[in-house]
Enzyme design. Sequence first.
Site, mmCIF file in Angstrom:
data_model
loop_
_atom_site.group_PDB
_atom_site.id
_atom_site.type_symbol
_atom_site.label_atom_id
_atom_site.label_comp_id
_atom_site.label_asym_id
_atom_site.label_seq_id
_atom_site.Cartn_x
_atom_site.Cartn_y
_atom_site.Cartn_z
ATOM 1 N N ARG A 1 0.901 -1.125 0.218
ATOM 2 C CA ARG A 1 0.073 0.070 -0.229
ATOM 3 C C ARG A 1 1.197 1.419 0.074
ATOM 4 N NH1 ARG A 1 -5.646 0.477 1.680
ATOM 5 N NH2 ARG A 1 -5.959 2.551 2.523
ATOM 6 N N CYS B 1 -15.846 4.344 -0.345
ATOM 7 C CA CYS B 1 -14.618 3.251 0.254
ATOM 8 C C CYS B 1 -14.212 3.619 1.644
ATOM 9 C CB CYS B 1 -13.535 3.411 -0.843
ATOM 10 S SG CYS B 1 -12.774 5.053 -1.029
ATOM 11 N N ASP C 1 -15.776 9.575 -2.867
ATOM 12 C CA ASP C 1 -14.404 9.182 -2.357
ATOM 13 C C ASP C 1 -13.964 10.490 -1.544
ATOM 14 O OD1 ASP C 1 -11.944 7.928 -1.264
ATOM 15 O OD2 ASP C 1 -11.204 8.153 -3.341
ATOM 16 N N HIS D 1 -6.775 1.042 -7.174
ATOM 17 C CA HIS D 1 -7.220 0.270 -5.765
ATOM 18 C C HIS D 1 -8.031 -0.958 -6.199
ATOM 19 C CE1 HIS D 1 -7.586 -0.324 -1.640
ATOM 20 N NE2 HIS D 1 -8.566 0.740 -1.584
ATOM 21 N N GLN E 1 -10.097 -3.186 -3.515
ATOM 22 C CA GLN E 1 -11.214 -2.615 -3.367
ATOM 23 C C GLN E 1 -12.367 -2.929 -3.939
ATOM 24 O OE1 GLN E 1 -11.775 -0.070 -0.185
ATOM 25 N NE2 GLN E 1 -13.946 -0.350 -0.779
ATOM 26 N N ARG F 1 -14.471 -5.891 2.534
ATOM 27 C CA ARG F 1 -13.035 -5.803 2.320
ATOM 28 C C ARG F 1 -12.505 -7.070 2.885
ATOM 29 N NH1 ARG F 1 -13.038 0.153 3.953
ATOM 30 N NH2 ARG F 1 -11.526 -0.477 5.361
HETATM 31 N N1 NVA Z 1 -8.882 7.910 -2.871
HETATM 32 C C1 NVA Z 1 -8.424 7.617 -1.487
HETATM 33 C C2 NVA Z 1 -8.748 6.060 -1.294
HETATM 34 C C3 NVA Z 1 -8.844 5.773 0.074
HETATM 35 C C4 NVA Z 1 -9.270 4.340 0.170
HETATM 36 C C5 NVA Z 1 -6.863 7.854 -0.966
HETATM 37 O O1 NVA Z 1 -6.258 7.485 -1.707
HETATM 38 O O2 NVA Z 1 -6.718 8.290 0.083
#
Ligand code: NVA
Length: 262
Positions: free
Chosen positions: A38, A202, A161, A65, A68, A247
């Site tokens: 990540r 998300c 988001d 992602h 997800q 998830r």
């Molecule tokens: N666009 C958000 C997604 C978090 C799951 C981020 O990158 O922080």
Amino acid sequence: MGACVTYLDPSGSQIGKKESIPDTARVLGRMFDGIEYRGFEQTKVEELAKYAGVPVWNGLTNESHPTQMIADMMTIKEHFGKLSGIKFVYMGDARYNMGNSLMVTCAKLGMDFVACTNKKYFPEAALVEECEKIAKETGATITLTEDVAAGCKDADVIYTDVWVSMGEPDEVWEERIKELSPYQVNAKAFSYAKPGAKFMHCLPAFHDLKTTIGQEIYEKFGIDCMEVTDDIFEGERSIVFDEAENRMHSIKAIMYATLGNA
Ligand code: NVA
């Protein structure tokens, strides 16, 4: 299946600093059965996967992602009993990880994807073109629009988001609030959708003042929510915690399948 998990935080290894990604990949690949990464740049997770010799799962980058997506699609299927033909509307920053991955996933699964946002936040043209090609084969449609009424018309799912993502500086809050406020998910947006339409996110979500950033934004700009209003987030249309639970189930399934068990 028993499992042993080791977490390496950003300061917990020399990856990319004193040790190149190919070298770290080969070290970790000797010690672990799989690696979930990540981070920020997509190129890094791809390089890790190239050299690790074990499955590497993309747990989020700036560009995508994918894990997800499995949780999200599982959630839609649980609520609607199908994926194909679902009108899926994404509001907000559609050119970042979530917007990109959702467009690709909807294209692959024959869904009707709409990015409903300020055109500055439309996904990159090259990715849109790629998705349009996939859509031709699956029966999906890809629509980019700045018009909330048209974009949300007959939607089954409205998704959003955070307006500022993990890899981005705090300085961009102001412009995001200005440019993306018309694309907040609220009762008005849902008034155009189908009666049974659902809300997805998300997480993390700014729907109230119970976070440090939410509080700071309130003090600076006088708004008590951002990408989604609290009534929608907490209301009966919201399936965000089913999505959150999924998830866990979906990542277990992804790991099980790719570790050579399926
Ligand atoms: N666009 C958000 C997604 C978090 C799951 C981020 O990158 O922080």
